[in-house]
Scaffold this motif. Structure first.
Motif, PDB file in Angstrom:
ATOM      1  N   ARG A   1     -16.330  43.254  -7.347  1.00  0.00           N
ATOM      2  CA  ARG A   1     -16.659  44.479  -8.094  1.00  0.00           C
ATOM      3  C   ARG A   1     -15.838  45.656  -7.581  1.00  0.00           C
ATOM      4  NH1 ARG A   1     -22.548  45.777  -7.370  1.00  0.00           N
ATOM      5  NH2 ARG A   1     -22.000  47.534  -8.686  1.00  0.00           N
TER       6      ARG A   1
ATOM      7  N   ALA B   1     -13.170  47.798  -9.755  1.00  0.00           N
ATOM      8  CA  ALA B   1     -13.344  49.251  -9.892  1.00  0.00           C
ATOM      9  C   ALA B   1     -12.097  49.992  -9.443  1.00  0.00           C
ATOM     10  CB  ALA B   1     -14.558  49.708  -9.091  1.00  0.00           C
ATOM     11  N   GLN B   2     -11.456  49.518  -8.382  1.00  0.00           N
ATOM     12  CA  GLN B   2     -10.222  50.143  -7.912  1.00  0.00           C
ATOM     13  C   GLN B   2      -9.116  49.989  -8.959  1.00  0.00           C
ATOM     14  OE1 GLN B   2     -10.022  47.960  -4.215  1.00  0.00           O
ATOM     15  NE2 GLN B   2     -10.481  49.802  -3.021  1.00  0.00           N
TER      16      GLN B   2
ATOM     17  N   ALA C   1      -9.412  49.590 -12.125  1.00  0.00           N
ATOM     18  CA  ALA C   1      -9.736  50.332 -13.342  1.00  0.00           C
ATOM     19  C   ALA C   1      -9.879  51.831 -13.084  1.00  0.00           C
ATOM     20  CB  ALA C   1     -11.029  49.782 -13.944  1.00  0.00           C
ATOM     21  N   SER C   2      -9.752  52.248 -11.831  1.00  0.00           N
ATOM     22  CA  SER C   2      -9.993  53.654 -11.455  1.00  0.00           C
ATOM     23  C   SER C   2     -11.361  54.120 -11.943  1.00  0.00           C
ATOM     24  CB  SER C   2      -8.889  54.566 -12.000  1.00  0.00           C
ATOM     25  OG  SER C   2      -7.644  54.212 -11.457  1.00  0.00           O
ATOM     26  N   ASP C   3     -12.353  53.247 -11.785  1.00  0.00           N
ATOM     27  CA  ASP C   3     -13.726  53.512 -12.229  1.00  0.00           C
ATOM     28  C   ASP C   3     -14.453  54.304 -11.142  1.00  0.00           C
ATOM     29  OD1 ASP C   3     -16.423  53.452 -12.953  1.00  0.00           O
ATOM     30  OD2 ASP C   3     -16.303  51.411 -13.734  1.00  0.00           O
ATOM     31  N   VAL C   4     -14.419  55.629 -11.255  1.00  0.00           N
ATOM     32  CA  VAL C   4     -14.970  56.508 -10.228  1.00  0.00           C
ATOM     33  C   VAL C   4     -16.465  56.286 -10.046  1.00  0.00           C
ATOM     34  CG1 VAL C   4     -15.322  58.922  -9.548  1.00  0.00           C
ATOM     35  CG2 VAL C   4     -13.155  58.209 -10.568  1.00  0.00           C
ATOM     36  N   ASP C   5     -17.195  56.089 -11.141  1.00  0.00           N
ATOM     37  CA  ASP C   5     -18.638  55.878 -11.029  1.00  0.00           C
ATOM     38  C   ASP C   5     -18.961  54.614 -10.236  1.00  0.00           C
ATOM     39  OD1 ASP C   5     -19.231  58.196 -12.459  1.00  0.00           O
ATOM     40  OD2 ASP C   5     -19.250  57.141 -14.381  1.00  0.00           O
ATOM     41  N   ALA C   6     -18.258  53.530 -10.527  1.00  0.00           N
ATOM     42  CA  ALA C   6     -18.491  52.276  -9.798  1.00  0.00           C
ATOM     43  C   ALA C   6     -18.073  52.418  -8.339  1.00  0.00           C
ATOM     44  CB  ALA C   6     -17.730  51.132 -10.456  1.00  0.00           C
TER      45      ALA C   6
END
Length: 58
Positions: free
Chosen positions: A22, A26-27, A29-34
């Protein structure tokens, strides 16, 4: 050879592997929330130059 019997830590190991997957996703996808959910507030990172940086700068 290389096979191991299931042990009491197998669930913990799989949980850790799932969290690492995960984090990697997240890294990428640059998914800041995750990333906020997955990275502890007290974590420190080592940069390519060897300098340490906190995960949060408050």
């Amino acid at each position: 050879m290389g096979e191991s019997c299931p042990g009491p830590n197998d669930d913990h190991i799989e949980s850790l592997r799932a969290a690492e997957r995960r984090l990697q996703a997240a890294q990428l996808a640059s998914d800041v929330d995750a990333l906020t959910e997955l990275i502890d507030d007290q974590a420190w990172f080592t940069g390519p130059d060897g300098n340490l940086s906190p995960s949060r700068t408050t």
